[in-house]
Design an enzyme around this catalytic site. Sequence first.
Site, PDB file in Angstrom:
ATOM      1  N   GLY A   7       0.727  -1.121   0.064  1.00  0.00           N
ATOM      2  CA  GLY A   7      -0.019  -0.172   0.099  1.00  0.00           C
ATOM      3  C   GLY A   7       0.933   1.303  -0.027  1.00  0.00           C
ATOM      4  O   GLY A   7       1.968   1.170   0.030  1.00  0.00           O
ATOM      5  N   ASN A   8       0.302   2.305  -0.038  1.00  0.00           N
ATOM      6  CA  ASN A   8       0.817   3.626   0.209  1.00  0.00           C
ATOM      7  C   ASN A   8       1.676   3.785   1.443  1.00  0.00           C
ATOM      8  O   ASN A   8       2.653   4.543   1.330  1.00  0.00           O
ATOM      9  CB  ASN A   8       0.083   4.751  -0.110  1.00  0.00           C
ATOM     10  CG  ASN A   8      -0.561   4.918  -1.467  1.00  0.00           C
ATOM     11  OD1 ASN A   8       0.335   4.822  -2.502  1.00  0.00           O
ATOM     12  ND2 ASN A   8      -1.819   5.208  -1.943  1.00  0.00           N
ATOM     13  N   ASP A  71      -5.939  -2.620  -5.606  1.00  0.00           N
ATOM     14  CA  ASP A  71      -6.482  -2.971  -4.110  1.00  0.00           C
ATOM     15  C   ASP A  71      -8.067  -3.126  -3.895  1.00  0.00           C
ATOM     16  O   ASP A  71      -8.645  -3.931  -3.503  1.00  0.00           O
ATOM     17  CB  ASP A  71      -5.940  -2.294  -3.119  1.00  0.00           C
ATOM     18  CG  ASP A  71      -6.046  -0.812  -3.425  1.00  0.00           C
ATOM     19  OD1 ASP A  71      -6.318  -0.353  -4.596  1.00  0.00           O
ATOM     20  OD2 ASP A  71      -5.829   0.232  -2.545  1.00  0.00           O
ATOM     21  N   ARG A  72      -8.615  -2.011  -4.672  1.00  0.00           N
ATOM     22  CA  ARG A  72     -10.038  -2.283  -4.789  1.00  0.00           C
ATOM     23  C   ARG A  72     -10.756  -3.329  -5.616  1.00  0.00           C
ATOM     24  O   ARG A  72     -11.579  -3.826  -5.125  1.00  0.00           O
ATOM     25  CB  ARG A  72     -10.771  -0.953  -5.548  1.00  0.00           C
ATOM     26  CG  ARG A  72     -10.335   0.357  -4.411  1.00  0.00           C
ATOM     27  CD  ARG A  72     -10.701   1.738  -4.849  1.00  0.00           C
ATOM     28  NE  ARG A  72     -12.105   1.720  -5.163  1.00  0.00           N
ATOM     29  CZ  ARG A  72     -12.681   3.046  -6.125  1.00  0.00           C
ATOM     30  NH1 ARG A  72     -12.137   3.848  -6.376  1.00  0.00           N
ATOM     31  NH2 ARG A  72     -14.034   2.960  -6.371  1.00  0.00           N
TER      32      ARG A  72
END
Length: 202
Positions: A7-8, A71-72
């Site tokens: 992730g970020n 991710d979505r």
Amino acid sequence: MVLVDIGNTNIHIWIDGKTINKKSPEKYNGRVYYISVNKEKEKIFKKLNPDAVNLEKYVLFDTAYKGLGIDRIMACKSISDGVVVDAGSAVTIDIMQENRHLGGIIMPGIYAFKQAFGTISEVLQFNPDIINTFYPNNTSEALNMGSVGAIKCMIEKYSQNRKVYITGGDGEFLSRVIENSEYIEDLVFLGMLKTIKELEKK
């Protein structure tokens, strides 16, 4: 098998059913599959795990949405019908029907609302809470209604009696606010596992 969601901010790792979070990439043994929304961390991860498989190249997902994050996609892929809510720094709300993604929205998360109110005035401080009144009678209730209440209203607008599946850092809290909802911490990993099964059938 090791699944990695880069992730970020954090790197989420799933190892034989157990989930852990890391700040920096690490080397893993065995079969490693990953997805990433952070190109810099992905480069480091690939140097440490050169044989890791990027599932974004293989995922099958029916949507007309342009630019939908991987991710979505994985979170949505884990269910066939219902509403998928990822409650983090931002809140994403995606609608699935018969394995087809109908669309989705992005709005500020609870922490983003808190930050925004703080830039307006120092007195606009609140802790997220479940508000059971329709008419707030103090500043804390009013701020909760304007943030948690706004997120709740938007989810209910799109759910329309559909089951709601919630994940993300604020997911457990939101699941106590949203009716007909279920908190599933590993929603993204369930979508990754489904993609791997499809890949193995080819």
